[in-house]
Design a protein around this motif. Structure first.
Motif, mmCIF file in Angstrom:
data_model
loop_
_atom_site.group_PDB
_atom_site.id
_atom_site.type_symbol
_atom_site.label_atom_id
_atom_site.label_comp_id
_atom_site.label_asym_id
_atom_site.label_seq_id
_atom_site.Cartn_x
_atom_site.Cartn_y
_atom_site.Cartn_z
ATOM 1 N N ARG A 170 0.816 -1.215 0.000
ATOM 2 C CA ARG A 170 0.000 0.000 0.000
ATOM 3 C C ARG A 170 0.849 1.264 0.000
ATOM 4 N N LYS A 171 2.102 1.146 0.374
ATOM 5 C CA LYS A 171 2.983 2.316 0.412
ATOM 6 C C LYS A 171 3.382 2.727 -1.009
ATOM 7 N N LYS A 172 3.214 3.992 -1.332
ATOM 8 C CA LYS A 172 3.646 4.483 -2.637
ATOM 9 C C LYS A 172 5.160 4.385 -2.787
ATOM 10 N N SER A 173 5.856 4.511 -1.652
ATOM 11 C CA SER A 173 7.313 4.466 -1.699
ATOM 12 C C SER A 173 7.832 3.124 -2.199
ATOM 13 N N THR A 174 7.062 2.058 -1.978
ATOM 14 C CA THR A 174 7.482 0.734 -2.437
ATOM 15 C C THR A 174 7.635 0.719 -3.953
ATOM 16 N N TYR A 175 6.696 1.352 -4.638
ATOM 17 C CA TYR A 175 6.735 1.379 -6.103
ATOM 18 C C TYR A 175 7.740 2.404 -6.616
ATOM 19 N N TRP A 176 7.849 3.523 -5.895
ATOM 20 C CA TRP A 176 8.832 4.521 -6.294
ATOM 21 C C TRP A 176 10.250 3.992 -6.136
ATOM 22 N N VAL A 177 10.476 3.187 -5.101
ATOM 23 C CA VAL A 177 11.797 2.588 -4.899
ATOM 24 C C VAL A 177 12.176 1.726 -6.096
ATOM 25 N N THR A 178 11.235 0.933 -6.595
ATOM 26 C CA THR A 178 11.503 0.094 -7.768
ATOM 27 C C THR A 178 11.875 0.936 -8.975
ATOM 28 N N ILE A 179 11.101 2.003 -9.204
ATOM 29 C CA ILE A 179 11.347 2.870 -10.358
ATOM 30 C C ILE A 179 12.687 3.580 -10.233
ATOM 31 N N VAL A 180 12.954 4.133 -9.043
ATOM 32 C CA VAL A 180 14.195 4.890 -8.841
ATOM 33 C C VAL A 180 15.419 3.980 -8.937
ATOM 34 N N LEU A 181 15.368 2.815 -8.298
ATOM 35 C CA LEU A 181 16.498 1.897 -8.360
ATOM 36 C C LEU A 181 16.765 1.434 -9.790
ATOM 37 N N ALA A 182 15.696 1.130 -10.528
ATOM 38 C CA ALA A 182 15.867 0.725 -11.924
ATOM 39 C C ALA A 182 16.498 1.861 -12.730
ATOM 40 N N GLY A 183 16.054 3.096 -12.463
ATOM 41 C CA GLY A 183 16.622 4.251 -13.155
ATOM 42 C C GLY A 183 18.085 4.469 -12.816
ATOM 43 N N LEU A 184 18.424 4.277 -11.540
ATOM 44 C CA LEU A 184 19.821 4.448 -11.128
ATOM 45 C C LEU A 184 20.725 3.397 -11.759
ATOM 46 N N VAL A 185 20.236 2.160 -11.849
ATOM 47 C CA VAL A 185 21.027 1.097 -12.463
ATOM 48 C C VAL A 185 21.268 1.403 -13.942
ATOM 49 N N PHE A 186 20.207 1.760 -14.650
ATOM 50 C CA PHE A 186 20.352 2.087 -16.063
ATOM 51 C C PHE A 186 21.201 3.337 -16.250
ATOM 52 N N GLY A 187 21.044 4.314 -15.344
ATOM 53 C CA GLY A 187 21.854 5.525 -15.423
ATOM 54 C C GLY A 187 23.331 5.236 -15.261
ATOM 55 N N SER A 188 23.662 4.343 -14.307
ATOM 56 C CA SER A 188 25.057 3.972 -14.099
ATOM 57 C C SER A 188 25.604 3.210 -15.302
ATOM 58 N N PRO B 108 33.745 5.378 -20.294
ATOM 59 C CA PRO B 108 34.281 4.061 -19.900
ATOM 60 C C PRO B 108 35.542 4.130 -19.036
ATOM 61 N N LYS B 109 36.342 5.178 -19.191
ATOM 62 C CA LYS B 109 37.562 5.279 -18.386
ATOM 63 C C LYS B 109 37.251 5.686 -16.944
ATOM 64 N N THR B 110 36.302 6.564 -16.781
ATOM 65 C CA THR B 110 35.923 7.026 -15.444
ATOM 66 C C THR B 110 35.019 6.028 -14.743
ATOM 67 N N PHE B 111 34.114 5.424 -15.499
ATOM 68 C CA PHE B 111 33.171 4.447 -14.950
ATOM 69 C C PHE B 111 33.304 3.125 -15.707
ATOM 70 N N PRO B 112 34.337 2.336 -15.396
ATOM 71 C CA PRO B 112 34.547 1.069 -16.123
ATOM 72 C C PRO B 112 33.360 0.122 -15.962
ATOM 73 N N ALA B 113 32.811 -0.310 -17.081
ATOM 74 C CA ALA B 113 31.610 -1.129 -17.069
ATOM 75 C C ALA B 113 31.814 -2.444 -16.332
ATOM 76 N N GLN B 114 32.990 -3.059 -16.513
ATOM 77 C CA GLN B 114 33.255 -4.353 -15.867
ATOM 78 C C GLN B 114 33.178 -4.243 -14.358
ATOM 79 N N LEU B 115 33.796 -3.201 -13.820
ATOM 80 C CA LEU B 115 33.826 -3.017 -12.372
ATOM 81 C C LEU B 115 32.447 -2.678 -11.828
ATOM 82 N N PHE B 116 31.740 -1.803 -12.519
ATOM 83 C CA PHE B 116 30.409 -1.389 -12.060
ATOM 84 C C PHE B 116 29.419 -2.533 -12.143
#
Length: 259
Positions: A14-32, A40-48
């Motif tokens: 019932r918490k809206k935050s539960t669904y927002w957490v899913t959206i935000v985390l998915a966005g952060l993963v894709f953003g990274s 690629p030099k600053t944020f090496p894909a293999q390491l991340f």
């Protein structure tokens, strides 16, 4: 117990935050993953990728907030009295919260893991192969390193959450419980790094609980055992023992707390 589990699951959904957490985390993963593609030099894909593009750290903060509020809000809004008046034992009430939070943490790890794989395939698939090895994977493939990081960080996460639940039994407001939980996380990480000099001088000190916070770090970096003076298996089983210990202490405090 089934009724309590249904109620706790219903509250979480019932918490809206539960669904927002899913959206935000998915966005952060894709953003990274996108940053790894663009820089690629600053944020090496293999390491991340081995940390699900940073999701293993973000999930810690989400779960600290979720666990702290799941208990403290019952006291803050007085709903804990209704649960007790329904003739549920305090042990059953707290254990139901543990189980729902366990299920929630598994969901977050699975969800961010799937999104990380999608991010890898869509954005950085040409950067590395899951079957490749790297200079920092210690003869493991990137897939093996990723799985090892996820599993070990999950063990460490619940070690931390057992202490969060313990502190949550002591506070009546969710804000205080969350703040203390996050401050505690950073404090424990600082202490776990600074204590290595004491461990080197007093070998028996290696059994202190802070040292076991290094389990996930040692899985990723096996050379860390020269600092912890414990094997991977010792850190694994010790983390489980301390997790159960702090959960039991929290249960004892919860049983004696006035409502």
């Amino acid at each position: 117990m089934k009724t309590l589990l249904w109620q706790e699951g219903f509250k979480l959904l019932r918490k809206k935050s539960t669904y927002w957490v899913t959206i935000v985390l998915a966005g952060l993963v894709f953003g990274s993953a996108l940053l790894s593609r663009m820089y690629p030099k600053t944020f090496p894909a293999q390491l991340f990728f081995t940390s699900s593009f940073g999701a293993t750290t973000w999930v810690v903060f989400v779960m600290i907030a979720a666990c702290a509020t799941s208990l403290s809000m019952e006291f803050q809004y007085g709903t804990i009295k209704e649960l007790i008046y329904q003739q549920y034992s305090r042990e059953t009430i707290l254990i139901s919260k543990w189980l729902i939070m366990l299920a929630y943490s598994i969901y977050l790890y699975a969800m961010t893991g799937v999104v990380a794989l999608l991010g890898k395939i869509v954005l950085v698939n040409d950067k590395f192969s899951l079957g490749d090895t790297g200079t920092y994977t210690y003869h493991l493939t990137f897939l093996e390193q990723w799985l090892a990081t996820i599993s070990s960080s999950f063990i460490t996460l619940w070690f931390i959450l057992s202490i969060v639940f313990l502190f949550a039994t002591l506070f009546r407001t969710s804000t205080t419980a969350v703040t203390v939980g996050i401050v505690m996380f950073f404090t424990f990480n600082i202490i776990s790094t600074l204590m290595f000099k004491l461990i080197d001088k007093y070998h028996w000190f290696k059994w202190n609980p802070f040292n076991f916070l290094n389990y996930s770090n040692q899985i990723v970096d096996p050379t860390r055992h020269t600092l912890t003076l414990l094997s991977d298996n010792q850190l694994f089983f010790g983390s489980l023992v301390y997790t159960l210990f702090f959960l039991c202490i929290g249960l004892l405090f919860f049983r004696r707390r006035n409502v």
